[in-house]
Design a protein around this motif. Sequence first.
Motif, PDB file in Angstrom:
ATOM      1  N   GLU A 254       0.764  -1.260   0.151  1.00 34.01           N
ATOM      2  CA  GLU A 254       0.015   0.308   0.377  1.00 34.01           C
ATOM      3  C   GLU A 254       0.622   0.809  -0.048  1.00 34.01           C
ATOM      4  O   GLU A 254       0.435   2.123  -0.013  1.00 34.01           O
ATOM      5  N   ALA A 255       2.182   0.987  -0.184  1.00 35.05           N
ATOM      6  CA  ALA A 255       3.801   1.894  -0.184  1.00 35.05           C
ATOM      7  C   ALA A 255       2.835   3.084  -0.819  1.00 35.05           C
ATOM      8  O   ALA A 255       2.392   4.533  -0.385  1.00 35.05           O
ATOM      9  N   PHE A 256       2.512   2.867  -2.119  1.00 34.87           N
ATOM     10  CA  PHE A 256       2.518   3.911  -3.411  1.00 34.87           C
ATOM     11  C   PHE A 256       1.146   4.349  -2.937  1.00 34.87           C
ATOM     12  O   PHE A 256       1.633   5.944  -3.194  1.00 34.87           O
ATOM     13  N   ASP A 257       0.164   3.978  -2.730  1.00 35.18           N
ATOM     14  CA  ASP A 257      -1.517   5.025  -2.019  1.00 35.18           C
ATOM     15  C   ASP A 257      -1.247   5.723  -1.222  1.00 35.18           C
ATOM     16  O   ASP A 257      -1.266   6.987  -1.387  1.00 35.18           O
ATOM     17  N   HIS A 258      -0.413   5.423  -0.358  1.00 40.18           N
ATOM     18  CA  HIS A 258      -0.292   6.181   0.893  1.00 40.18           C
ATOM     19  C   HIS A 258       1.162   7.562   0.353  1.00 40.18           C
ATOM     20  O   HIS A 258       0.384   9.024   0.622  1.00 40.18           O
ATOM     21  N   ALA A 259       1.725   6.780  -1.068  1.00 32.14           N
ATOM     22  CA  ALA A 259       2.989   8.613  -1.070  1.00 32.14           C
ATOM     23  C   ALA A 259       2.405   9.236  -1.701  1.00 32.14           C
ATOM     24  O   ALA A 259       2.076  10.420  -2.264  1.00 32.14           O
ATOM     25  N   ALA A 288       2.799   8.755   6.935  1.00 32.94           N
ATOM     26  CA  ALA A 288       2.057   9.170   5.791  1.00 32.94           C
ATOM     27  C   ALA A 288       2.246  10.558   5.339  1.00 32.94           C
ATOM     28  O   ALA A 288       2.875  10.020   4.209  1.00 32.94           O
ATOM     29  N   ALA A 289       2.264  11.400   6.023  1.00 29.72           N
ATOM     30  CA  ALA A 289       2.737  12.604   5.848  1.00 29.72           C
ATOM     31  C   ALA A 289       4.400  12.644   5.512  1.00 29.72           C
ATOM     32  O   ALA A 289       3.985  13.384   4.060  1.00 29.72           O
ATOM     33  N   ALA A 290       4.946  11.960   5.948  1.00 31.70           N
ATOM     34  CA  ALA A 290       6.825  12.159   5.629  1.00 31.70           C
ATOM     35  C   ALA A 290       6.777  11.428   4.185  1.00 31.70           C
ATOM     36  O   ALA A 290       7.241  11.935   3.346  1.00 31.70           O
ATOM     37  N   LEU A 291       6.143  10.666   4.124  1.00 33.70           N
ATOM     38  CA  LEU A 291       6.263   9.745   2.870  1.00 33.70           C
ATOM     39  C   LEU A 291       5.952   9.873   1.366  1.00 33.70           C
ATOM     40  O   LEU A 291       6.132  10.350   0.710  1.00 33.70           O
TER      41      LEU A 291
END
Length: 358
Positions: A254-259, A288-291
């Motif tokens: 889910e990393a990409f959607d959070h980014a 999430a905000a930092a990502l």
Amino acid sequence: MTPIINDFTRLLGIQVPVVCAPMANVGGAALAAQATLGGGFGFIGAGYYPANKVRDELETARSILSTAGRMRGGGKLPVGIAFFGWKFDQNPAAASEMLDIALEAQVQAIWLSFGTNLRPWVDYVRSKDRVDTHKEKTLLFTLVNSVDEAVAAKGWPLDVIVAQGIEGGGHGGNYAPPTFSLVSSILPLLSPGDPLLLAAGGLANGAQAAALLALGVAGAVFGTRFLLTPESTYTAAQKAALLAAGASATVRTEAFDHARGTLGWPDGVDGRGLRNALVADYEAGLDAAALRARFAAHASSGDPDYAVVWAGTGVGEMHEIKGAQDIVRQLHQEMLQRLRAVRQLLDDSGDGITKSSM
Ligand SMILES: Cc1cc2nc3c(=O)[nH]c(=O)nc-3n(C[C@H](O)[C@H](O)[C@H](O)COP(=O)(O)O)c2cc1C
């Protein structure tokens, strides 16, 4: 080249049962139209488009296909367009506007996926078709990730179910079985008159598509393979990352959607892409905000380590960039080769079988 004729190619009026998947924001009119011109069938990935972009892309597709002499007089526009159910649910008025635009443009097919409430939109398209009875009906595709989803979808007035396995690039259910297992489980549940079944997920070549035809599916859907075309809107750096990627380079996350901040997908839907620094940061617990900030900071550099590069597990076998028409032709050729080789197993008047069994 010898056409490959089955229920799917007859339904679409095409020569080869290969579909260029809709790829939201990455595959527009140019990609879809070229896939169709190669003898397969292409979809425009309109999941994130506003209504005016839907209209523009459909006009572009019409102009490419007319110039190529592929428009049938007054008939359907031989490409499809795809939307996300979860985006439709966020703004039903915009959704019906976009469907109306697609129907007015007479697209041959509409593909609906990734929604928990898709059925009303299927009925919406069908109700419009019933009003315009002088026109050919619009073909409806949906994507499933499990046997249960396929069983539910086969009760809807659809034409095609796409079974996408866990290997698939881009979004999909994190609960999906591998493509081969998923379609093997669904096929025995389908009867004549039910929607046709296509397979998607992790495919790189025509031999795999031929194997799936032998299993009993009606066609094969390729996504990642069509990212490596001049027509896809991936940057040169993203394409280079795909070409350099090996068979184990992808990850579901889910990393990409959070980014990117593209959140709202149904439960259990994540995406498969190239493992990179964004994924490492996410897995290390970066909030999430930092990502998002890190993703935004690298957006202009185009560094693929901080970009989203969707890719299926077949990416390790993709070694060149070529036009979508040529990809379809190559897949067609590879399918014919494998299908002919398999037929030869039966052609030797049974000699091989007799000798080995004596
Ligand atoms: C960049 C990209 C974008 C995608 N966008 C969509 C989409 O808009 N709608 C959809 O139903 N599937 C989408 N998919 C999934 C495809 O429909 C297809 O199932 C998948 O690409 C098949 O796996 P493969 O990439 O390994 O060939 C996307 C896939 C990729 C790679």
